[in-house]
Design a protein around this motif. Sequence first.
Motif, PDB file in Angstrom:
ATOM      1  N   ILE A 639       5.218  39.169   2.704  1.00 43.20           N
ATOM      2  CA  ILE A 639       4.429  39.998   3.609  1.00 43.20           C
ATOM      3  C   ILE A 639       4.493  41.472   3.200  1.00 43.20           C
ATOM      4  O   ILE A 639       3.490  42.155   3.119  1.00 43.20           O
ATOM      5  N   GLN A 696      15.586  41.940   5.734  1.00 43.82           N
ATOM      6  CA  GLN A 696      15.975  41.540   7.074  1.00 43.82           C
ATOM      7  C   GLN A 696      15.432  42.603   8.008  1.00 43.82           C
ATOM      8  O   GLN A 696      15.312  43.756   7.649  1.00 43.82           O
ATOM      9  N   PRO A 697      15.120  42.210   9.181  1.00 45.94           N
ATOM     10  CA  PRO A 697      14.765  43.217  10.158  1.00 45.94           C
ATOM     11  C   PRO A 697      15.993  44.098  10.407  1.00 45.94           C
ATOM     12  O   PRO A 697      17.109  43.703  10.070  1.00 45.94           O
ATOM     13  N   ASP A 701      17.151  45.094  15.544  1.00 41.58           N
ATOM     14  CA  ASP A 701      16.281  43.985  15.919  1.00 41.58           C
ATOM     15  C   ASP A 701      17.073  42.716  16.132  1.00 41.58           C
ATOM     16  O   ASP A 701      16.866  41.981  17.096  1.00 41.58           O
ATOM     17  N   ILE A 702      17.993  42.471  15.205  1.00 43.71           N
ATOM     18  CA  ILE A 702      18.759  41.231  15.297  1.00 43.71           C
ATOM     19  C   ILE A 702      19.668  41.277  16.514  1.00 43.71           C
ATOM     20  O   ILE A 702      19.755  40.314  17.275  1.00 43.71           O
ATOM     21  N   ASP A 704      19.193  42.924  19.145  1.00 37.05           N
ATOM     22  CA  ASP A 704      18.333  42.747  20.314  1.00 37.05           C
ATOM     23  C   ASP A 704      18.093  41.283  20.593  1.00 37.05           C
ATOM     24  O   ASP A 704      18.224  40.816  21.713  1.00 37.05           O
ATOM     25  N   SER A 705      17.734  40.573  19.521  1.00 36.85           N
ATOM     26  CA  SER A 705      17.368  39.177  19.739  1.00 36.85           C
ATOM     27  C   SER A 705      18.579  38.358  20.133  1.00 36.85           C
ATOM     28  O   SER A 705      18.485  37.413  20.915  1.00 36.85           O
ATOM     29  N   VAL A 708      19.140  38.894  23.651  1.00 37.48           N
ATOM     30  CA  VAL A 708      18.235  38.079  24.469  1.00 37.48           C
ATOM     31  C   VAL A 708      18.857  36.719  24.717  1.00 37.48           C
ATOM     32  O   VAL A 708      18.943  36.246  25.848  1.00 37.48           O
ATOM     33  N   SER A 709      19.357  36.118  23.633  1.00 37.66           N
ATOM     34  CA  SER A 709      19.890  34.768  23.791  1.00 37.66           C
ATOM     35  C   SER A 709      21.129  34.790  24.676  1.00 37.66           C
ATOM     36  O   SER A 709      21.375  33.884  25.462  1.00 37.66           O
ATOM     37  N   LEU A 712      20.161  35.149  28.266  1.00 35.07           N
ATOM     38  CA  LEU A 712      19.636  33.879  28.754  1.00 35.07           C
ATOM     39  C   LEU A 712      20.775  32.941  29.090  1.00 35.07           C
ATOM     40  O   LEU A 712      20.769  32.265  30.123  1.00 35.07           O
ATOM     41  N   LEU A 713      21.743  32.966  28.184  1.00 34.81           N
ATOM     42  CA  LEU A 713      22.913  32.122  28.370  1.00 34.81           C
ATOM     43  C   LEU A 713      23.596  32.477  29.684  1.00 34.81           C
ATOM     44  O   LEU A 713      23.952  31.629  30.485  1.00 34.81           O
ATOM     45  N   ALA A 716      21.770  31.261  32.628  1.00 37.38           N
ATOM     46  CA  ALA A 716      21.949  29.828  32.852  1.00 37.38           C
ATOM     47  C   ALA A 716      23.297  29.552  33.492  1.00 37.38           C
ATOM     48  O   ALA A 716      23.421  28.687  34.373  1.00 37.38           O
ATOM     49  N   MET A 717      24.293  30.301  33.047  1.00 33.37           N
ATOM     50  CA  MET A 717      25.628  30.085  33.584  1.00 33.37           C
ATOM     51  C   MET A 717      25.647  30.395  35.073  1.00 33.37           C
ATOM     52  O   MET A 717      26.240  29.682  35.862  1.00 33.37           O
TER      53      MET A 717
ATOM     54  N   ARG B 152      12.037  35.694  18.368  1.00 30.02           N
ATOM     55  CA  ARG B 152      12.781  36.685  19.142  1.00 30.02           C
ATOM     56  C   ARG B 152      12.785  38.032  18.447  1.00 30.02           C
ATOM     57  O   ARG B 152      12.592  39.068  19.076  1.00 30.02           O
ATOM     58  N   SER B 156      11.123  41.570  19.746  1.00 28.49           N
ATOM     59  CA  SER B 156      11.812  42.839  19.960  1.00 28.49           C
ATOM     60  C   SER B 156      11.196  43.946  19.117  1.00 28.49           C
ATOM     61  O   SER B 156      11.304  45.118  19.444  1.00 28.49           O
TER      62      SER B 156
END
Lengths: 720, 632
Positions: A639, A696-697, A701-702, A704-705, A708-709, A712-713, A716-717, B152, B156
Amino acid sequence: MTNLTLVWARSQALTLRLLPSLPRFRHFSAAADSDGGGVAVKKVTRSNFEAALEDLRTRVRESDFVAVDIEMTGVTSAPWRDSFEFDRSDVRYLKLKDSAEKFAVVQFGVCPFRWEASQSSFVAHPHNFYVFPRKELPVHGPSSEFLCQTTSIDFLAKYQFDFNACIHEGISYLSREQEAEAFKFLSSEYLDGLANSFCNLEEHVDIPLVRTSDLLFSERMKIRFQEWRTAILRSSSKCCTYEGGADDNDTQFQTVFFKMRPAIKLNGFSSNQLKLIQLVLRKHFKDLVYIRVADENFSWQRRVVYVDSEEDKALLKKEVQEDLIRNADEKVRSAVGFRHVVDLLASEGKLIVGHNCLLDLAHIYCKFFGPLPSSMDKFVSALHEKFPHIIDTKHLLNSSQAIQYLMKNNSKSLSSAFYRLCHNVSSVSQNFTSNTYLRFEVQADESGSSCFKSGASHEAGYDAFMTGCVFAQACSHMGIKFDMHTASCDLIRNEKIKKYINILYPSWNSRTVIHLDTGIENPDSSYRHKYPVIIFSNIVLIWGFPSKFKPKDLKELICKVFGRDSVISVFYIDRTSALIQFSKKELVNDFLVSKDSLERNNDPVSVLHPLTKLLEGGNTCAADYDTYRDICATSASKILFAEQADSLGISWKTKVGTGSQDIQDASCNEKTTADNSLIKHASGMNKVLKSQSKHQPSCGDILDSLYVSKSLLGKAMRST
Amino acid sequence: MAASGAKQRLTGAVKQVTKSNFAAALQQFKAHIDTADFVAVSCRKTGDCSTSSLRHPWRRILPIDTPEIAYLKAKLAAESYDILQFAICPFRLHGSKVLAFPYNFHLFPRDELNLCMPSYSFSCQTSFLTSMAQEGFDFNACIKNGISYISRVQESMVKGRNPYPKIQPVHSCSSLSVVDSVFTSRIKSRVEHWWKACKDSNSKDDGALVKSLRKLILGAILFIEDRFRFRFISLLLISSTVLPKDNMESVQSTPNYPAELWAPYLKKFKTISHISDDLVPLVVPDKSGDPMAIYVVLTSSEEDKKLFMSEIQNIEDEQNLKVRGFREVIDVISSSNKPIIGYNCLHDFTFIHSKLIAPLPSTLGEFMCSLRLAFTNIVDVNHLSKEISALRKAKNLIAALSYLKRQFFVPIDIELPAEDEDYNNKAHGHNVLRITHLFATLCALLKLFPDGQIPLGQNIKAIEDYSNIFYPICVNLQESDDEELDYTMDVKKVSTDNLMFLWGFGHLTFKELKHSLQQVHDVFMNDFELQFMDKTCAAVVFSRSESADILLEEIRSGKFYSDSLLKKIPGLKAAGYEAYTKVCKLGLWEADLADSLENVTSKSNDVLLEPSAKDAYEVYWRNELAIDMNDY
């Protein structure tokens, strides 16, 4: 074939009568899009290809010119492969080549036009071929893989392209080279198997039977064949056919006749078992022959045939051999598929008309003739050999004064040109009595047949029809008389359009045209000079710099070092790579040298150097224009341009010209081996950074992502 | 119902989800995930590294590949191809009873945001598309109605770039320059003026004109026509963009400031909430995420304000769903922490990671770490099935299932939801049911849950031993066609130290090469085996460990390329396993293996020929390899 109805394209009533059952399945968003509602385009897929091809042969032979158009799965394989004003002609060809090699042709429009003097109109036969590079033979097919550009696929979907028809029913093809290869492969495959079956006992080394199960199986087979053979012999002496015993092996041993000889059809044996059967037969039965024959679906059928004598055996061999060759021939012929149409166009030597057709021609060459040559002039001369007369309506519209006037500065897109020049065809409601408009008829000779669909723009068949109409109308505007008395018009030798034939223009920003007959590319007066002339040797390529830099910043930065007038222009390839044109050639080297020395010295003074900012992140590389070409020549399609540069395996960060300071480290591909001490010079530190952060971003960015996870975790907990 | 009965009912039981029924299906799906014990997943892609590509057969995952190389090959595939169907089946397991809710999501990487995302382009293998076509797959529907997605990391990166109004958190701003405070007070007075005017007019008539105006403005910006109910009373638009003249009320007080001027003033909108509590500032960003305009919305009461805020929130959620698309489903699975059951997980999860989480890292270790952050517990049925030795040879799901059916009597009763109008007869996404079936059968056979109950909690002890170990399906080079059933598939482990690669032997056939090698060098007098990697390169494995060392030593000293060899096979070259690793690491996939090896070895002789005892790895000459995620 009966020509039942001639449809006047301008007469809606008739048209509707011809296509009564067709719903208006297209809607048009843009007003400029001409609705081809009434034009019947013949849809050709695998099922009606053979018949359509025969029909097309006569149509092309009788035609005055043939318009073509193709739809493909994409145009540029990466954003930076777009056509830029900073592209030298060799770079432009590399981009064209990349596009033609990676994307697939999915629709091919062919529309022969014939001047019908008695009707004083052109008769057109638009064909819309669905093409798909399906693998029809177990050999090198057209392409096992192709690229799709997401936006192009979306675009096709928007114009109601039928992907199902294409993938389920598209016509496959083989290039000339693949055809020869396929035939060679198939016949040798066939004959090898055959030679195996007819070879003499002595020549073969026995496979030792180690396993007990193998031994048992062989013994069982031996008995089985013996029984069958005696039964055959007994029954033949009694002059009646052998009645197979109804035992459990019946489905595996089916008694059939093969070439007038009794035979067993072997079903459901494993390859190991088949090998054992062959051994048994060779060892114990001189009059039983094991053969493989290919059926229609290309799967092998195994037969054991009884032969009376050695002569009979030789005869059988000959018969089977002939069969196999014929079979292979047929298979390959049908696999050649759509190439028959292209061969037809090439062999008839008619005038080929396309609209902005250089890319189309590159596709045609690449898919149906052979690999694209390494340079534009080689490609052009190879193409000229296949198609001696090509005319590009886009060039015609751009360079003919008379038509420029008619177009009144409108867009030169096909649909807009069609709308402007061929009112009478594009809009049925208005009544044109003027003689300046030519009349076009679309002939549908199998009225009521379901293969005729109402045409619409961005469908190859209808686009080809529009191209042809625009061309004929343009000819008429340029003073070529089509009248009642000329039976046929020899357009190829017509003085008025001769100067437009075999001239293509490579790109909207090239300002040049290519002469197909000579292979020469030169500037053309009809393309206005919008931009100052680019001097490629004054250009520096930089990539991998931080994406926060805007072109303005970049220019400012360099001007600080090399003087206010040093930079003529900055062109961004994408957000982390750019081409900078300097005012003087020396500055190119100056820039590269000072960048290089900055990277080598880590003293505190160099931190203050303005260029240091550009080197932030440690991934900034710089080189001359030729490197840009080399990177464009690489086959991957990342890209970002900076990622693509990596796939070239460049390890240096600055390509300093042929000066004394030759640090141009030829040893490529070093960035991953840290243990090569030779390469580990001043930029070693950066290299580590580079291998970590490249492609790599950003860390942010990483993170951040991951955050996010994590959240979310957490959610859920909490909820549980 | 017996297993066979369940199978017959499979047709039509998988819920097909496209763009149109996505939002509704998602709600239902969340509920099913919540109650499920396990989640089976399976994707259909446009291509794969496991299928034979005639041009580059060595790009497939091979038994001789180390896990690292297998990962690199899977990464290559995941980066080139795309997912078109993603089948997910949350299921509950009670002994032999399975309660399954299969979904099949149709995906298309449409660029919904015009940002070259999720993918600029993707490759298709014709054979994949053809076989999907044979199953009656509707490509038109997929391309038009497929659900899009972004990963993800992509999300972001584009955060805040969607042009929909947001409630800006109000920051207090301590230091105001003179210009700023002048501007702020001017805005403040204008807003106050407008607010008073609204209040006054409000009492008189909440006329149709105001309503329609509001609708116009919001409708134009939000692109949500009827669904959004305009409950609030009034709205002021302060914008740099020029609105149609007839929106008098809102535009009158709009100062024509260029867009970039807005950013510094955003923080100062505390002023507005100071005017009155019933004013809500809304920020509309442009495509790059910078604020483009600010709305001031006047609400009629406290409840109305709350309602309005929640509606704005809903719009935001809806937008987020639209942006994330299918990613939302992955997030649901990821956050549920349910064990995920897959088949051929290395393939599927490199795809999932690269399309839906983040770009694939360059090493297997990083990948496994990153993957575990998203999915804590993945069970590769392919690994589980290795427990039953006869299943080792099963090359695919169907083969494994039919073997089990023949050899064992394990009735599994799969209960599926009733069909409704959303279910069609197309047999798509059935692989996920096969995975479920196989998993349930294996659980029963291996007696993983002896009392038939699945214990609650994240870590299910029984499957812990099996989780996070991937068995990539690999192909043996020697298997030519499907028609040649392999009967000599024996396990044979070899060390990478004993593996070498040969190229430059021209057009010699297997037999010819083997024969001439024996004459070339003493090491080939001993036992060795040969496999073609592609038509240009062959792999050799020596049974005696020192053979490869001798050869490497001779290549290093140049003795190898001396007289005797060049006479027999002119141009023959050789390199150790290290060179192959390097080719894969550098990603020199485009060429024939010989060219890539040549490229690598010619550039740096010394490094590559060193016998690298330190990272010698056991690989299989012709069998499968396993990747244990727990190692990382």
